[in-house]
Design a protein around this motif. Sequence first.
Motif, PDB file in Angstrom:
ATOM      1  N   LEU A 169       0.825  -1.210   0.000  1.00 26.83           N
ATOM      2  CA  LEU A 169       0.000   0.000   0.000  1.00 26.83           C
ATOM      3  C   LEU A 169       0.858   1.258   0.000  1.00 26.83           C
ATOM      4  CD1 LEU A 169      -2.794  -1.094   2.519  1.00 26.83           C
ATOM      5  CD2 LEU A 169      -2.957  -0.967   0.024  1.00 26.83           C
ATOM      6  N   MET A 170       1.969   1.220   0.741  1.00 30.65           N
ATOM      7  CA  MET A 170       2.862   2.364   0.750  1.00 30.65           C
ATOM      8  C   MET A 170       3.516   2.560  -0.619  1.00 30.65           C
ATOM      9  SD  MET A 170       6.205   3.241   3.089  1.00 30.65           S
ATOM     10  CE  MET A 170       7.364   2.504   1.925  1.00 30.65           C
ATOM     11  N   GLU A 171       3.902   1.452  -1.257  1.00 30.85           N
ATOM     12  CA  GLU A 171       4.514   1.545  -2.577  1.00 30.85           C
ATOM     13  C   GLU A 171       3.550   2.113  -3.609  1.00 30.85           C
ATOM     14  OE1 GLU A 171       8.145   0.263  -3.662  1.00 30.85           O
ATOM     15  OE2 GLU A 171       7.731   1.489  -1.904  1.00 30.85           O
ATOM     16  N   TYR A 172       2.259   1.821  -3.436  1.00 33.98           N
ATOM     17  CA  TYR A 172       1.277   2.376  -4.372  1.00 33.98           C
ATOM     18  C   TYR A 172       1.309   3.907  -4.328  1.00 33.98           C
ATOM     19  CZ  TYR A 172      -3.131   3.408  -6.698  1.00 33.98           C
ATOM     20  OH  TYR A 172      -4.076   3.908  -7.556  1.00 33.98           O
ATOM     21  N   ILE A 173       1.410   4.450  -3.120  1.00 32.88           N
ATOM     22  CA  ILE A 173       1.432   5.903  -2.964  1.00 32.88           C
ATOM     23  C   ILE A 173       2.789   6.478  -3.364  1.00 32.88           C
ATOM     24  CG2 ILE A 173       1.250   7.785  -1.282  1.00 32.88           C
ATOM     25  CD1 ILE A 173      -0.659   5.945   0.336  1.00 32.88           C
ATOM     26  N   VAL A 174       3.858   5.878  -2.846  1.00 37.34           N
ATOM     27  CA  VAL A 174       5.197   6.453  -3.001  1.00 37.34           C
ATOM     28  C   VAL A 174       5.791   6.196  -4.385  1.00 37.34           C
ATOM     29  CG1 VAL A 174       7.571   6.337  -2.152  1.00 37.34           C
ATOM     30  CG2 VAL A 174       5.670   6.340  -0.530  1.00 37.34           C
ATOM     31  N   LEU A 175       5.671   4.951  -4.868  1.00 31.81           N
ATOM     32  CA  LEU A 175       6.292   4.599  -6.151  1.00 31.81           C
ATOM     33  C   LEU A 175       5.350   4.807  -7.327  1.00 31.81           C
ATOM     34  CD1 LEU A 175       8.555   3.363  -7.883  1.00 31.81           C
ATOM     35  CD2 LEU A 175       7.604   1.109  -7.340  1.00 31.81           C
ATOM     36  N   ILE A 176       4.182   4.169  -7.295  1.00 33.49           N
ATOM     37  CA  ILE A 176       3.286   4.196  -8.459  1.00 33.49           C
ATOM     38  C   ILE A 176       2.710   5.585  -8.693  1.00 33.49           C
ATOM     39  CG2 ILE A 176       1.257   3.167  -9.545  1.00 33.49           C
ATOM     40  CD1 ILE A 176       3.679   1.286  -9.083  1.00 33.49           C
ATOM     41  N   LEU A 177       2.202   6.219  -7.634  1.00 31.85           N
ATOM     42  CA  LEU A 177       1.633   7.554  -7.795  1.00 31.85           C
ATOM     43  C   LEU A 177       2.693   8.653  -7.677  1.00 31.85           C
ATOM     44  CD1 LEU A 177      -1.685   7.216  -5.723  1.00 31.85           C
ATOM     45  CD2 LEU A 177      -1.313   6.783  -8.157  1.00 31.85           C
ATOM     46  N   GLY A 178       3.680   8.429  -6.795  1.00 32.58           N
ATOM     47  CA  GLY A 178       4.641   9.491  -6.514  1.00 32.58           C
ATOM     48  C   GLY A 178       5.963   9.407  -7.243  1.00 32.58           C
ATOM     49  N   ASP A 179       6.259   8.273  -7.898  1.00 33.32           N
ATOM     50  CA  ASP A 179       7.506   8.106  -8.651  1.00 33.32           C
ATOM     51  C   ASP A 179       8.717   8.518  -7.809  1.00 33.32           C
ATOM     52  OD1 ASP A 179       9.093   7.439 -10.801  1.00 33.32           O
ATOM     53  OD2 ASP A 179       8.845   9.373 -11.822  1.00 33.32           O
ATOM     54  N   ALA A 180       8.796   7.954  -6.590  1.00 29.24           N
ATOM     55  CA  ALA A 180       9.815   8.367  -5.626  1.00 29.24           C
ATOM     56  C   ALA A 180      11.207   7.855  -5.974  1.00 29.24           C
ATOM     57  CB  ALA A 180       9.430   7.900  -4.226  1.00 29.24           C
ATOM     58  N   TYR A 181      11.276   6.695  -6.612  1.00 28.02           N
ATOM     59  CA  TYR A 181      12.566   6.107  -6.946  1.00 28.02           C
ATOM     60  C   TYR A 181      12.410   5.191  -8.143  1.00 28.02           C
ATOM     61  CZ  TYR A 181      10.314   3.553  -3.077  1.00 28.02           C
ATOM     62  OH  TYR A 181       9.393   2.982  -2.234  1.00 28.02           O
ATOM     63  N   SER A 182      13.541   4.737  -8.646  1.00 20.41           N
ATOM     64  CA  SER A 182      13.534   3.843  -9.812  1.00 20.41           C
ATOM     65  C   SER A 182      14.483   2.677  -9.554  1.00 20.41           C
ATOM     66  CB  SER A 182      13.970   4.587 -11.075  1.00 20.41           C
ATOM     67  OG  SER A 182      13.089   5.650 -11.375  1.00 20.41           O
ATOM     68  N   TYR A 183      14.113   1.518 -10.091  1.00 17.08           N
ATOM     69  CA  TYR A 183      14.953   0.322  -9.991  1.00 17.08           C
ATOM     70  C   TYR A 183      15.446  -0.052 -11.383  1.00 17.08           C
ATOM     71  CZ  TYR A 183      12.939  -0.402  -5.312  1.00 17.08           C
ATOM     72  OH  TYR A 183      12.542  -0.267  -3.998  1.00 17.08           O
ATOM     73  N   TYR A 184      16.673  -0.630 -11.428  1.00 11.69           N
ATOM     74  CA  TYR A 184      17.252  -0.995 -12.717  1.00 11.69           C
ATOM     75  C   TYR A 184      17.773  -2.437 -12.705  1.00 11.69           C
ATOM     76  CZ  TYR A 184      17.033   4.049 -13.302  1.00 11.69           C
ATOM     77  OH  TYR A 184      16.590   5.351 -13.370  1.00 11.69           O
ATOM     78  N   PRO A 185      16.869  -3.413 -12.508  1.00 12.71           N
ATOM     79  CA  PRO A 185      17.310  -4.808 -12.611  1.00 12.71           C
ATOM     80  C   PRO A 185      17.600  -5.221 -14.048  1.00 12.71           C
ATOM     81  CG  PRO A 185      14.942  -4.701 -12.284  1.00 12.71           C
ATOM     82  CD  PRO A 185      15.459  -3.299 -12.120  1.00 12.71           C
ATOM     83  N   LYS A 186      17.133  -4.403 -14.996  1.00 13.27           N
ATOM     84  CA  LYS A 186      17.338  -4.656 -16.429  1.00 13.27           C
ATOM     85  C   LYS A 186      16.711  -5.989 -16.858  1.00 13.27           C
ATOM     86  CE  LYS A 186      19.867  -0.932 -17.044  1.00 13.27           C
ATOM     87  NZ  LYS A 186      19.386   0.218 -17.852  1.00 13.27           N
TER      88      LYS A 186
END
Length: 275
Positions: free
Chosen positions: A43-60
């Motif tokens: 639920l936190m990731e939905y707000i912070v990552l999906i809606l807020g684009d707080a960070y990015s991951y690069y597993p490629k």
Amino acid sequence: MSNLIWFLGLVLISIGLIYITYIRTEFRHNLAVYFFVMGLSFLMEYIVLILGDAYSYYPKLFSIQWYDDVFGSSISQAFFIPSVLMAIAAFRIRFRWIIFIIAAIYGIEELFLWLGIYQHNWWKSWFTTIILFASVFIIKWWRNRVEDPTFFIQFITVYMAITTIFQGISFGLTSILGIHQYNIGWFESPYQDHIAFSVLVWIIYALLLTIIIIRYFRFKWMALIFFADLAFHCFMMKMDILEIRAFWNPIYFSMILMLLLMLIRKLNNYMFPSI
């Protein structure tokens, strides 16, 4: 491939912690804690990552950055962090060791930043540290509650399990098989648009499904959910919100839903046999 190895390393640590907890503790209680933590993180990731684009991951792993972001986030928030917090609660880890563990997680985050496989957009590593400290107290309290659970404890735990498991399956169907796409028009990126709407659907949908699993797990209610789910997807297609591939059919969504409901019903009975 080198980027992905670091994320797989977190998965191996998580599996090790889960296995040790399984063989040395009353695992059904700790499994309930695991799903609770995973749901909170989700639920936190939905707000912070999906809606807020707080960070990015690069597993490629994917050619689409938003799918890489969700995959990287899933490794962290669905495996690594929940398994660590579950182990802390299960083994009643003392405070001085908790400080060491959180410091180690801070170090891993900084390492991933240094390696360039993770990037802050507006997030800060110390945000993670504060959240983890607060989470430890919440998780320890929850661990004590699941030994003599109320309906509220059971409901929240099952709800968290539904939102995470169902969304994990949905992400796999999208990112790997590419069977469907939501076009709601909230964001410029069609992939962020799809993920944001899909997750929101499950956050709301899971409230009803949790009640069905706990109180009304009978054929007539399952049949009603099956046809209601089918009608929902057909309506989304009619409104041009949902696109599906030619080899797919809306009824398959409902069939998968039934299988997952039966799985989570078994999880519920395992975690809360006395209710």
